[in-house]
Design a protein around this motif. Structure first.
Motif, PDB file in Angstrom:
ATOM      1  N   PRO A 127       0.831  -1.206   0.000  1.00 23.22           N
ATOM      2  CA  PRO A 127       0.000   0.000   0.000  1.00 23.22           C
ATOM      3  C   PRO A 127       0.862   1.252   0.000  1.00 23.22           C
ATOM      4  O   PRO A 127       2.063   1.196   0.283  1.00 23.22           O
ATOM      5  N   ASP A 128       0.231   2.386  -0.320  1.00 25.63           N
ATOM      6  CA  ASP A 128       0.902   3.671  -0.163  1.00 25.63           C
ATOM      7  C   ASP A 128       1.180   3.892   1.330  1.00 25.63           C
ATOM      8  O   ASP A 128       0.368   3.510   2.171  1.00 25.63           O
ATOM      9  N   ASN A 151       1.033   6.469   3.153  1.00 22.17           N
ATOM     10  CA  ASN A 151       0.015   7.293   3.819  1.00 22.17           C
ATOM     11  C   ASN A 151      -1.218   6.474   4.171  1.00 22.17           C
ATOM     12  O   ASN A 151      -1.926   6.783   5.133  1.00 22.17           O
ATOM     13  N   THR A 152      -1.483   5.420   3.373  1.00 22.94           N
ATOM     14  CA  THR A 152      -2.628   4.552   3.659  1.00 22.94           C
ATOM     15  C   THR A 152      -2.416   3.834   4.984  1.00 22.94           C
ATOM     16  O   THR A 152      -3.324   3.743   5.812  1.00 22.94           O
ATOM     17  N   VAL A 153      -1.198   3.323   5.182  1.00 23.70           N
ATOM     18  CA  VAL A 153      -0.894   2.637   6.443  1.00 23.70           C
ATOM     19  C   VAL A 153      -0.915   3.637   7.595  1.00 23.70           C
ATOM     20  O   VAL A 153      -1.469   3.362   8.672  1.00 23.70           O
ATOM     21  N   LYS A 154      -0.345   4.794   7.362  1.00 21.61           N
ATOM     22  CA  LYS A 154      -0.260   5.816   8.420  1.00 21.61           C
ATOM     23  C   LYS A 154      -1.637   6.273   8.880  1.00 21.61           C
ATOM     24  O   LYS A 154      -1.855   6.580  10.064  1.00 21.61           O
ATOM     25  N   SER A 155      -2.600   6.309   7.956  1.00 21.43           N
ATOM     26  CA  SER A 155      -3.930   6.821   8.291  1.00 21.43           C
ATOM     27  C   SER A 155      -4.808   5.822   9.042  1.00 21.43           C
ATOM     28  O   SER A 155      -5.877   6.182   9.520  1.00 21.43           O
ATOM     29  N   ILE A 156      -4.382   4.574   9.120  1.00 18.92           N
ATOM     30  CA  ILE A 156      -5.168   3.573   9.859  1.00 18.92           C
ATOM     31  C   ILE A 156      -5.144   3.924  11.349  1.00 18.92           C
ATOM     32  O   ILE A 156      -4.080   4.174  11.920  1.00 18.92           O
ATOM     33  N   LYS A 204      -1.220  -1.303  12.861  1.00 17.04           N
ATOM     34  CA  LYS A 204      -1.679  -0.728  11.586  1.00 17.04           C
ATOM     35  C   LYS A 204      -1.432  -1.723  10.449  1.00 17.04           C
ATOM     36  O   LYS A 204      -2.265  -1.897   9.553  1.00 17.04           O
ATOM     37  N   TRP A 258      -4.207  -3.569   8.075  1.00 16.05           N
ATOM     38  CA  TRP A 258      -4.209  -3.474   6.602  1.00 16.05           C
ATOM     39  C   TRP A 258      -4.223  -4.873   5.974  1.00 16.05           C
ATOM     40  O   TRP A 258      -4.923  -5.099   4.976  1.00 16.05           O
ATOM     41  N   ASN A 293      -6.913  -6.625   3.434  1.00 15.53           N
ATOM     42  CA  ASN A 293      -6.436  -6.975   2.082  1.00 15.53           C
ATOM     43  C   ASN A 293      -5.855  -8.388   2.076  1.00 15.53           C
ATOM     44  O   ASN A 293      -4.835  -8.649   1.445  1.00 15.53           O
ATOM     45  N   TYR A 306       7.498   6.174   8.018  1.00 13.15           N
ATOM     46  CA  TYR A 306       6.918   7.333   7.324  1.00 13.15           C
ATOM     47  C   TYR A 306       7.852   8.529   7.240  1.00 13.15           C
ATOM     48  O   TYR A 306       7.765   9.324   6.309  1.00 13.15           O
TER      49      TYR A 306
END
Length: 412
Positions: free
Chosen positions: A75-76, A78-83, A91, A95, A99, A138
């Motif tokens: 994943p991107d 930021n996608t992981v960071k936003s979890i 996190k 994810w 998925n 990140y």
């Protein structure tokens, strides 16, 4: 006294054969026979491949192999960071649960959970060592580069260091030492070695007087170089003495029987035959090796004229192709770090780590190791052989005894 069996680490022997000359430089210029010298063992003065060079290169190749299989599934960041989970580990698990069809189709070491945040910057020098582990996947430095993520199988296996937590790693590399060194002789190319080197590598067993020993039945004949005033000279006089040149040295030799396990140093397209092995005295080994290194003379080119630049001639030495190396590799099992798992997070198994090394070592055959790899240097073929443990020996002995018992029953 019962010998304690260590079940925390698994030991492998690393065998390698140079496909090109190998240049691991000492850095800087020296006044002597050549300008650019290579790394040597300070005790024996024999050239070697340092464990640090091997580990650093292998780390990079492991990252390349890993990303070649998973980069399209990651994943991107930021996608992981936003979890919305408190830790990076949670996190990542969140994810993967969302998925699972995509990530769980991976097998073996590729499917390690922390690989979700693996990046090319997990190899090489860490760009963000001052960051805390919880932010490491990140954060970026002033140039926008990320550093070691601290969570993937590469960081866990080879180690990392962050502001709040440092991890030494689970894979330990030794230096690669010369096992057999090629020298051109009047009999063609021969590979020299010594009894001590063969003993250290666990390959040597001299034939004794007991003719009934089955291990002596092979009777392989090897050249053995003798030198004057040595105790074995008396034995040489009794047998037919030959001479062999090893570079500029012209030395007496005999043919003696040894039991050397050459099967362990068998490579895909190369097999060392007993008649091509020359055993030399320990005191001559370093002299012969250092006298037969490859020395290459180069010159800088003037970019304007395309001709040689005046005063820019330099020479470099290298370990010649065909040289066979050996060294040790230890992989610690994650059970040895059970008390640290709350800080270090999920750890890979020793099987996953050896898979990662085995499936990435092919890069040594194309991209090589050391310097001047774009100019005909550096390619190396590696083989990993599991060392026999006390458990393995006991199992083997028990199997033999069981086999005898069964055979006895059949005969009766």
């Amino acid at each position: 006294m019962e010998k304690k069996i260590n079940k925390w680490d698994i030991e492998y022997t690393v065998y390698g054969i140079a496909m090109d000359p190998i240049y691991i430089g000492t850095g800087g210029y020296t006044i002597g026979r050549v300008d650019n010298t290579i790394v040597r063992d300070p005790i024996t003065k024999l050239p070697k491949i340092p464990g640090s060079s091997l580990a650093g290169t292998w780390r990079y190749y492991t990252v390349l192999e890993l990303l070649s299989k998973i980069k399209d599934r990651q994943p991107d960041m930021n996608t992981v960071k936003s979890i919305e989970k408190p830790t990076v580990v949670e996190k990542i698990k969140e994810w993967i649960e969302k998925n699972s069809n995509e990530w769980n189709s991976l097998t073996g070491w590729y499917s390690f959970n922390g690989n979700v945040v693996a990046k090319i910057t997990c190899a090489g020098q860490d760009n963000t060592p001052q960051e805390e582990l919880s932010n490491s996947p990140y954060t970026e430095d002033k140039e926008g580069k990320t550093g070691h993520c601290g969570h993937c199988i590469v960081c866990k296996g080879f180690g990392f260091s962050k502001k709040d937590f440092s991890w030494q790693g689970m894979i330990y590399f030794s230096d690669l030492h010369i096992l057999f060194f090629p020298v051109f002789t009047l009999y063609g190319t021969k590979w020299i070695t010594t009894e001590e080197v063969l003993k250290c590598a666990g390959l040597f067993k001299k034939l004794g007087d007991n003719a009934s020993d089955q291990s002596q039945s092979s009777g392989q004949q090897f050249f053995r170089v003798l030198i004057q005033n040595e105790e074995k000279e008396a034995q040489a006089e009794k047998s037919e003495k030959e001479y062999i040149n090893l570079g500029w040295m012209y030395l007496p030799c005999t043919r003696e029987s040894f039991s050397i396990d050459l099967e362990k140093v068998k490579f895909e397209n190369f097999e060392l035959k007993p008649e091509n092995v020359v055993i030399v005295p320990e005191k001559l080994f370093s002299q012969i090796v250092n006298s037969n290194l490859e020395v290459r003379t180069s010159v800088s080119i003037n970019p304007i004229t395309g001709a040689a630049k005046e005063g820019a001639l330099f020479t470099s030495e290298a370990i010649p192709r065909g040289t066979i190396f050996y060294g040790d590799l230890r992989i610690f099992d994650k059970s040895a770090f059970a008390e640290l798992e709350s800080k270090a997070g999920e750890l890979p198994s020793s099987c996953a780590l050896i898979e990662a090394l085995s499936e990435s070592k092919h890069f040594f055959e194309t991209l090589g190791i050391g310097g001047m790899t774009t100019r005909g240097f550096g390619r190396l073929k590696l083989e990993l052989k599991r060392k026999e443990t006390e458990d393995d020996k006991n199992t083997s002995i028990q199997s033999t005894e069981d086999s005898k018992t069964v055979s006895g029953g059949e005969q009766r």
